[in-house]
Design a protein around this motif. Structure first.
Motif, PDB file in Angstrom:
ATOM      1  N   LYS A  19      14.247   0.320   4.464  1.00  0.00           N
ATOM      2  CA  LYS A  19      12.991   0.349   5.207  1.00  0.00           C
ATOM      3  C   LYS A  19      12.577   1.784   5.541  1.00  0.00           C
ATOM      4  CE  LYS A  19      14.863  -2.240   8.360  1.00  0.00           C
ATOM      5  NZ  LYS A  19      15.142  -3.019   9.562  1.00  0.00           N
ATOM      6  N   GLY A  20      11.279   2.056   5.486  1.00  0.00           N
ATOM      7  CA  GLY A  20      10.734   3.309   5.968  1.00  0.00           C
ATOM      8  C   GLY A  20      10.884   4.484   5.021  1.00  0.00           C
ATOM      9  N   GLU A  21      10.387   5.620   5.496  1.00  0.00           N
ATOM     10  CA  GLU A  21      10.400   6.873   4.745  1.00  0.00           C
ATOM     11  C   GLU A  21      11.508   7.768   5.296  1.00  0.00           C
ATOM     12  OE1 GLU A  21       7.641   7.879   2.316  1.00  0.00           O
ATOM     13  OE2 GLU A  21       7.893   5.703   2.268  1.00  0.00           O
ATOM     14  N   ILE A  22      12.493   8.033   4.479  1.00  0.00           N
ATOM     15  CA  ILE A  22      13.638   8.846   4.875  1.00  0.00           C
ATOM     16  C   ILE A  22      13.498  10.225   4.254  1.00  0.00           C
ATOM     17  CG2 ILE A  22      16.145   9.070   4.660  1.00  0.00           C
ATOM     18  CD1 ILE A  22      16.197   5.975   4.699  1.00  0.00           C
ATOM     19  N   THR A  23      13.810  11.241   5.036  1.00  0.00           N
ATOM     20  CA  THR A  23      13.773  12.620   4.544  1.00  0.00           C
ATOM     21  C   THR A  23      15.179  13.018   4.121  1.00  0.00           C
ATOM     22  OG1 THR A  23      11.954  13.189   6.014  1.00  0.00           O
ATOM     23  CG2 THR A  23      13.257  15.019   5.132  1.00  0.00           C
TER      24      THR A  23
END
Length: 113
Positions: A19-23
């Motif tokens: 899930k989501g945007e990981i850096t």
């Protein structure tokens, strides 16, 4: 050797269907590791985001939690982790999810067998 912050590769997006945007800041990668490992990276996982369930069979992965709070799959058990904890996965499925109220930040290395 020294690698300056402005020389690091930065990748933002989902990982392993999580899930989501990981850096991901790729600290050392590829030939810099002389084929002993795939990557050494710093990951920043926002609140509610996760690295999806995946398995390492030709290598293994180690996480060192720098800050924040998460949950991981440890064998058949879901366990909370936080600053200073070390998570490693060898021949097992695993994931990590941010369950805290701040970014979950950790170092990750994928080591070749």
């Amino acid at each position: 050797m020294i690698k300056r912050k402005d020389e690091l590769t930065r990748v933002i997006g989902s990982i392993e269907g999580g899930k989501g945007e990981i850096t991901r800041e790729l600290l050392i990668e590829g030939e810099e590791l002389q084929n002993k490992a795939k990557v050494f990276a710093k990951l920043i996982v926002p609140v509610g985001a996760s690295v999806g369930l995946h398995e390492h069979t030709q290598d293994y992965e180690v996480y060192y939690i720098l800050s924040g709070k998460g949950k991981v799959l440890d064998g058949d058990e879901i366990v909370e982790v936080s600053q200073g904890d070390v998570v490693y996965a060898i021949d097992t499925k695993h994931y990590i999810e941010n369950i805290g109220d701040e970014d979950l930040v950790f170092l990750a290395v994928i080591i070749n067998l």
